[in-house]
Design an enzyme around this catalytic site. Sequence first.
Site, mmCIF file in Angstrom:
data_model
loop_
_atom_site.group_PDB
_atom_site.id
_atom_site.type_symbol
_atom_site.label_atom_id
_atom_site.label_comp_id
_atom_site.label_asym_id
_atom_site.label_seq_id
_atom_site.Cartn_x
_atom_site.Cartn_y
_atom_site.Cartn_z
ATOM 1 C CE1 TYR A 1 6.208 -21.993 46.413
ATOM 2 C CE2 TYR A 1 5.754 -21.996 48.773
ATOM 3 C CZ TYR A 1 6.651 -21.931 47.712
ATOM 4 O OH TYR A 1 7.996 -21.800 47.958
ATOM 5 C CG HIS A 2 -1.775 -18.647 46.817
ATOM 6 N ND1 HIS A 2 -1.704 -17.383 47.378
ATOM 7 C CD2 HIS A 2 -1.569 -19.521 47.842
ATOM 8 C CE1 HIS A 2 -1.465 -17.488 48.675
ATOM 9 N NE2 HIS A 2 -1.375 -18.776 48.979
ATOM 10 N N PRO A 3 -1.625 -21.408 42.645
ATOM 11 C CG PRO A 3 -1.028 -23.560 41.951
ATOM 12 C CD PRO A 3 -0.852 -22.586 43.074
#
Length: 534
Positions: A468-470
Amino acid sequence: MGTEFDYIIVGSGSSGAVLANRLSEDSSVTVCLIEAGPRDTHPLIKIPLGLIGLAKSRRVNWLFNSTPQTGMNNRRIGVPRGKVLGGSSAINGMIYIRGHRQDYDDWAAAGCTGWGYDDVLPYFRKSENNTNAALDDALHGRGGLLSVSDLKQANPMDAVFVDAAGQLQYRACDDFNTAEPEGVGIYQVTQKNGQRHSTAAAFLAPVQTRKNLHVMTEQEVTRLSFDGQRVTGVHLAKRGETTQIMARHEVILSAGAIGSPDILLRSGVGAGAQVSTAGQKVVLDAPQVGQNLQEHVDIMLINSTRSITPYGVSLRSLPRLAGDALRWVFSNSGMLSSNMVEAGGFIRSGPNVDRPDLQFTFIPGKKSNRGRMIEWGHGVSLHTCLLRPKSRGSITRNSPTGAPNIDLGLLNEDADVELLAKGAQIARDVVAQEPFKAHGVTEIHPGPSVRGDAAFQDFVRDNAKTIYHPVGTCAMGHNGSAVVDPRLRFNGLEGLRVVDASIMPTIVSGNTNAPCIMIAEKAADLIKEDRRSA
């Protein structure tokens, strides 16, 4: 409420909340902060272990899904994003990591003047109030608004993990926020007195009485408004009612790597063909909007244990669970103060790699590979993350309403699959070391039948997800083809900046919450400088 402000900030997350605080320090300017979600009153937000419940809460989470990922056998991947004051900092794992010096020096070398490591370090320190006095003051802040601390009560299995990695010659690391972090240890977290310290708690709560700061919640920005090529305000929607507010100076998009490009596309700003496909009139043909999406791809190994030292739910652990509930009530300690992702570190996949290219995240608990957060019983889980993936994705639209198309592009490049499979095998070797044997460890996912490079590559394609690091979808650059310039001004439009993870040209080598806070700290100074010189 007025309908005109000096600055309108769209999104109250890791960057937006910081901006709202810093820009409203000047009482002569008015600031409006807009959040699509509610205020941060959900009872699980303050409880660190509450992240288990927040991960699937529609009340505070956008709960996006990706398009079918061709590199992952057409699986759709869940993409949780915070939809609440504090944004994703209110629902994340609270790990405080900045990245590697070279990440930022590479930005500067590519023409993003002012974004090298030595340039951004003062902004990391500005935010930080680090409670570990043993850490180097030259690297860490002591009086900032964001509390960064050691875990109040780490699980004993964290030390087992560190010892096991040491058996394979991976050194211990006492501070992951040096210029060149490497090794394994226990992560620091954004917690204050054992409670989550989101950017809403750190930056908004202390200034909520400022008369020049107006915070709007449950208001979704549907599109920008224009006067020619100048952005003049935003259109809002709440429960079917629409309004418009205006900006005298600037609109600042801080809606994240998904939200910011999506608002631009809905406003007619993006690749001309894509904007037309989405049913919008083209205001500005900006081909790079929504492109360059980068994400940390991750694979997890799950192990059961005979020992009940790890966290877990079982008949044998019921007395401890009851005690942990009381410890939380009276001292904010015990299992409920855990962020679950307690330990980990940064390693090199081989001797010829110039800096760490893999990240471990160790969970002293038995996670699930079936879509649940946890499984019955006790165990340990070890994530391995690819720090600098070669694969790229995009944010696009097919219509003016509904969720955007999120193509994470995961594992499109074979090199990513090969490296992640290698990392998973290293993770298996760590858990196989002597310190874990005393706890009766048995691998259950993928299981002992999966052996060798080819089998692990298949395992990766079948099971990998993200952490969850876009980033990268409104990337900063030094020429007009980039989405924003190094002062984060939108190329081709006046009165608009982007300040969030989307401006990163390349992803950092670690968790992205701390870098997003830094980006906002630096952006606030840039905005103030530009206003003074106008």
